[in-house]
Write an enzyme that holds these catalytic residues in place. Structure first.
Site, mmCIF file in Angstrom:
data_model
loop_
_atom_site.group_PDB
_atom_site.id
_atom_site.type_symbol
_atom_site.label_atom_id
_atom_site.label_comp_id
_atom_site.label_asym_id
_atom_site.label_seq_id
_atom_site.Cartn_x
_atom_site.Cartn_y
_atom_site.Cartn_z
ATOM 1 N N GLU A 55 0.530 -0.867 0.027
ATOM 2 C CA GLU A 55 0.342 0.021 -0.512
ATOM 3 C C GLU A 55 0.871 0.886 -0.036
ATOM 4 O O GLU A 55 1.969 1.112 0.588
ATOM 5 C CB GLU A 55 -1.134 0.358 1.114
ATOM 6 C CG GLU A 55 -2.336 -0.944 1.181
ATOM 7 C CD GLU A 55 -2.842 -1.039 2.769
ATOM 8 O OE1 GLU A 55 -4.494 -1.752 2.157
ATOM 9 O OE2 GLU A 55 -1.912 -0.568 3.697
ATOM 10 N N CYS A 96 3.238 9.070 -0.213
ATOM 11 C CA CYS A 96 3.776 8.826 0.944
ATOM 12 C C CYS A 96 3.940 7.212 0.688
ATOM 13 O O CYS A 96 3.583 6.405 0.313
ATOM 14 C CB CYS A 96 3.214 8.376 2.174
ATOM 15 S SG CYS A 96 3.423 6.959 3.357
ATOM 16 N N CYS A 109 7.302 -5.643 6.602
ATOM 17 C CA CYS A 109 8.952 -4.895 7.596
ATOM 18 C C CYS A 109 9.409 -5.813 8.314
ATOM 19 O O CYS A 109 8.976 -6.235 9.472
ATOM 20 C CB CYS A 109 8.396 -3.746 8.441
ATOM 21 S SG CYS A 109 9.695 -2.271 9.247
ATOM 22 N N CYS A 145 7.904 -2.951 15.372
ATOM 23 C CA CYS A 145 7.382 -1.967 16.393
ATOM 24 C C CYS A 145 6.081 -2.778 16.304
ATOM 25 O O CYS A 145 5.487 -2.990 15.479
ATOM 26 C CB CYS A 145 7.471 -1.158 16.048
ATOM 27 S SG CYS A 145 8.953 0.407 15.249
ATOM 28 N N CYS A 191 2.168 -1.247 15.237
ATOM 29 C CA CYS A 191 2.617 -0.409 13.475
ATOM 30 C C CYS A 191 1.924 -1.932 12.941
ATOM 31 O O CYS A 191 2.415 -3.498 12.980
ATOM 32 C CB CYS A 191 3.517 -0.569 12.857
ATOM 33 S SG CYS A 191 4.450 -0.273 12.062
ATOM 34 N N CYS A 220 -0.921 7.177 10.142
ATOM 35 C CA CYS A 220 0.839 6.500 10.985
ATOM 36 C C CYS A 220 0.759 5.075 11.108
ATOM 37 O O CYS A 220 0.027 5.104 12.130
ATOM 38 C CB CYS A 220 1.392 7.220 11.761
ATOM 39 S SG CYS A 220 3.217 7.295 12.253
#
Length: 338
Positions: free
Chosen positions: A82, A96, A103, A107, A110, A329
């Site tokens: 995305e 963005c 990833c 975190c 996230c 975010c």
């Protein structure tokens, strides 16, 4: 991207310039619009090099902000990721971009981190995201003003492809986007920040900080165990001194986790006396499925911000954009398809 084709067809240099102008600046929608090339040459190009390495699968618009999220599929293996465009009220259009599918950093707050690492994106796959939104804006007589590497993935763990993409975005021979309109956001891969400095990177840097001390940072950002906070902060400050640009320290405010006055004062202590190039971007936590966290209360946010201001630390509270479509975010995530 055109150089191998040009070499194999013995094309003169002016043909390459014609292509780059049409593709990167005029933002043509297909090779058919490359009218400075003969039709037969355009047709052969289309058979040899795909117009884009990614295709949009789903588009989702926010109901209350100028934000749109696009699910892309890359043609090499059908895996999906995305990206987001944020259209600000002041006229800025920020793209963005993602540099990975998933990833590896992990975190805890996230959604992308919860996916784990799937794959790196190539430089062209990164640039094609920007070009897609650029073509969209062109139809409305608008242009891209900023590109931020704040989508899926850790940019410094795919640094070679990220820097190649930035080269294409920044070069006057290609997109011609000013280098200071490009921001790399990192969770804090200290050796790679040194590489940025050695390589002469002059764009902006954002550090995903989210905690004022090593212990808390390790708890919510496992990558901190490998790259301790004291050395990381020293490196980031050296980067700021070299570039003479403010670093944006991203700080997601999570209720009862990192948002108390004690945390704010610890953050002041962490920055020390030299705050010339310090800007703290306070970000409301955006809920993700399966995470037990909540957004800080408005009162807690105001108190946190006031403490920073009392010590003359520049700070702003980021207006949430796209959280209703899981585009804010920390919310980007998708199942990879094959």
């Amino acid at each position: 991207m055109i150089e191998p084709f040009a070499a194999s067809h013995l094309l003169p240099a002016f043909r390459i310039k014609q292509f780059n102008l049409a593709y990167y600046r005029d933002l043509i929608d297909s090779y058919d619009e490359l009218t400075t090339w003969p039709k037969t040459l355009r047709e052969e190009l289309a058979q040899t090099i795909p117009f884009s390495t990614i295709v949009p699968v789903k588009k989702t618009k926010s109901t209350n902000e100028g934000t749109q999220k696009v699910l892309f599929k890359r043609i090499s293996d059908n895996k999906c990721f995305e990206s987001v465009i944020m259209r600000h009220r002041d006229g800025r259009n920020t793209i963005c971009v993602s540099c990975m599918i998933g990833c590896p950093v992990g975190c805890v707050f996230c959604a992308t981190g919860k996916m784990g690492f799937v794959a790196n994106l190539s430089a062209r796959e990164i640039v094609d995201q920007v070009l897609y939104f650029g073509r969209m804006l062109k139809k409305e007589k608008e242009t891209i003003t900023n590109v931020v590497f704040m989508g899926m993935g850790e940019p410094l763990l795919n640094l070679e492809q990220v820097m190649e993409a930035i080269k294409i975005m920044n070069s006057p021979d290609f997109m011609g986007l000013g280098i200071r309109r490009i921001t790399i956001s990192t969770s804090g891969i200290t050796p790679k920040i040194y590489e940025l400095m050695k390589g002469g990177y002059k764009g902006r840097l954002a550090l995903s900080l989210h905690a004022p001390d090593q212990t808390l940072r390790e708890r919510i950002m496992p990558i901190a165990k490998k790259y301790p906070l004291p050395e990381l902060m020293s490196t980031v400050k050296a980067f700021a001194t070299r570039t003479q640009l403010r670093v944006s320290y991203e700080y997601i405010l999570i209720d009862g986790v990192n948002d108390t006055p004690e945390h704010a004062r610890a953050l002041v202590y962490l920055f020390g006396e030299d705050i010339t190039f310090v800007h703290v971007n306070l970000i409301p936590y955006n809920p993700i499925p399966g995470a037990p966290y909540k957004r800080s209360t408005p009162a807690a946010v105001r108190a946190f911000s006031q403490i920073l201001s009392d010590f003359e630390i520049s700070n702003t509270f980021r207006v949430t954009m796209g959280d209703d479509i899981q585009a804010a975010c920390g919310q980007l995530a998708t199942e990879a398809t094959s």
